[in-house]
Design a protein around this motif. Structure first.
Motif, PDB file in Angstrom:
ATOM      1  N   SER A  23      -5.248  53.163 -87.300  1.00 30.71           N
ATOM      2  CA  SER A  23      -5.160  53.492 -85.879  1.00 30.71           C
ATOM      3  C   SER A  23      -5.673  52.333 -85.028  1.00 30.71           C
ATOM      4  O   SER A  23      -5.079  51.988 -84.001  1.00 30.71           O
ATOM      5  CB  SER A  23      -5.967  54.759 -85.576  1.00 30.71           C
ATOM      6  OG  SER A  23      -5.487  55.846 -86.347  1.00 30.71           O
ATOM      7  N   VAL A  24      -6.758  51.712 -85.484  1.00 30.73           N
ATOM      8  CA  VAL A  24      -7.298  50.546 -84.772  1.00 30.73           C
ATOM      9  C   VAL A  24      -6.329  49.378 -84.887  1.00 30.73           C
ATOM     10  O   VAL A  24      -6.038  48.683 -83.909  1.00 30.73           O
ATOM     11  CB  VAL A  24      -8.680  50.158 -85.328  1.00 30.73           C
ATOM     12  CG1 VAL A  24      -9.165  48.849 -84.711  1.00 30.73           C
ATOM     13  CG2 VAL A  24      -9.687  51.281 -85.086  1.00 30.73           C
ATOM     14  N   VAL A  27      -3.333  49.446 -82.563  1.00 33.28           N
ATOM     15  CA  VAL A  27      -3.604  49.075 -81.172  1.00 33.28           C
ATOM     16  C   VAL A  27      -3.377  47.584 -80.958  1.00 33.28           C
ATOM     17  O   VAL A  27      -2.861  47.159 -79.921  1.00 33.28           O
ATOM     18  CB  VAL A  27      -5.044  49.472 -80.767  1.00 33.28           C
ATOM     19  CG1 VAL A  27      -5.404  48.917 -79.393  1.00 33.28           C
ATOM     20  CG2 VAL A  27      -5.203  50.981 -80.806  1.00 33.28           C
ATOM     21  N   VAL A  28      -3.746  46.782 -81.962  1.00 38.13           N
ATOM     22  CA  VAL A  28      -3.581  45.320 -81.831  1.00 38.13           C
ATOM     23  C   VAL A  28      -2.303  44.824 -82.493  1.00 38.13           C
ATOM     24  O   VAL A  28      -2.060  43.627 -82.563  1.00 38.13           O
ATOM     25  CB  VAL A  28      -4.811  44.577 -82.395  1.00 38.13           C
ATOM     26  CG1 VAL A  28      -6.031  44.872 -81.563  1.00 38.13           C
ATOM     27  CG2 VAL A  28      -5.054  44.933 -83.848  1.00 38.13           C
ATOM     28  N   GLU A  31      -0.835  46.771 -87.844  1.00 41.22           N
ATOM     29  CA  GLU A  31      -0.872  47.848 -88.829  1.00 41.22           C
ATOM     30  C   GLU A  31       0.059  47.573 -90.004  1.00 41.22           C
ATOM     31  O   GLU A  31      -0.337  47.664 -91.162  1.00 41.22           O
ATOM     32  CB  GLU A  31      -0.500  49.177 -88.170  1.00 41.22           C
ATOM     33  CG  GLU A  31      -0.507  50.340 -89.144  1.00 41.22           C
ATOM     34  CD  GLU A  31      -0.019  51.632 -88.511  1.00 41.22           C
ATOM     35  OE1 GLU A  31      -0.199  52.673 -89.157  1.00 41.22           O
ATOM     36  OE2 GLU A  31       0.543  51.603 -87.404  1.00 41.22           O
TER      37      GLU A  31
END
Length: 200
Positions: A23-24, A27-28, A31
């Motif tokens: 999930s983190v 965001v950037v 993934e």
């Protein structure tokens, strides 16, 4: 086995932690780079491992988590923590690699992630690794061809039953088949006299 020492609970915890990390990473925008296994297989070698514990959505994670909880707690009673974790990882890697290779041969190369192959490996192990099936096989004494034919039929049935859009059917079949073979040989059994079907 105490739950805090359970390899099933440990694996479920890893699945949850990896999903939070995904999930983190999403965001950037990294993934897929960190977690999805895609061709060429050795371009991002860490994904051979990370893909096994990663999931594409909450329902994907929950589905595999529930199945792992149900079957893992049964299988772990006959083995050690190390054997459980090694089997889960190796079965998951094998299932994912074969899925990617087959996808590349029959169509457009695709990326895969998820614990399904490893979970199906545990299911296959539970089917053939229990004492009841071993007693039945010893009594019937089928030849190797018959065993392979029955195994192929069961794997095919599992693949058909789990068929759905965007489902890694090859990974399911490979994981389940690997589990059937490992269970037949009882490779996870710790040799301490504990048996999957004998313990109440």
């Amino acid at each position: 086995m105490v739950l805090r020492e359970s390899p099933t609970v440990e694996t479920l915890t890893v699945l949850l932690v990896v999903f939070l990390a995904q999930s983190v990473a999403a965001v950037v925008g990294v993934e897929g780079y960190l977690f999805a296994l895609a061709p060429p297989l050795l371009a991002r070698p860490w994904t051979l491992v990370t893909n096994v514990y990663a999931h594409g959505s909450v329902p994907h994670l929950v589905g595999n988590g529930v199945a792992l909880g149900a079957i893992g707690l049964a299988v772990e009673r006959a083995t050690t923590r190390v054997r459980f974790h090694v089997f889960f990882l190796l079965t998951g890697v094998l299932a994912a690699v074969v899925q990617v290779l087959i996808d590349g041969l029959v169509g457009a190369p695709t990326a895969v992630l998820g614990a399904s192959g490893a979970v199906f490996g545990l299911v296959g192990y539970a089917v053939t690794g229990n004492a009841l099936v071993h007693r039945l096989v010893r009594r019937l004494r089928p030849d190797r061809t018959t065993l392979l034919a029955v195994g192929a039929f069961v794997v095919g049935a599992v693949v058909l039953v789990t068929a759905a859009p965007n489902v890694a059917l090859v990974a399911h079949g490979v994981g389940f088949g690997a589990g059937l073979m490992a269970g037949h040989r009882r490779t996870l059994h710790a040799g301490s006299g504990r048996r999957l079907a004998d313990r109440r």
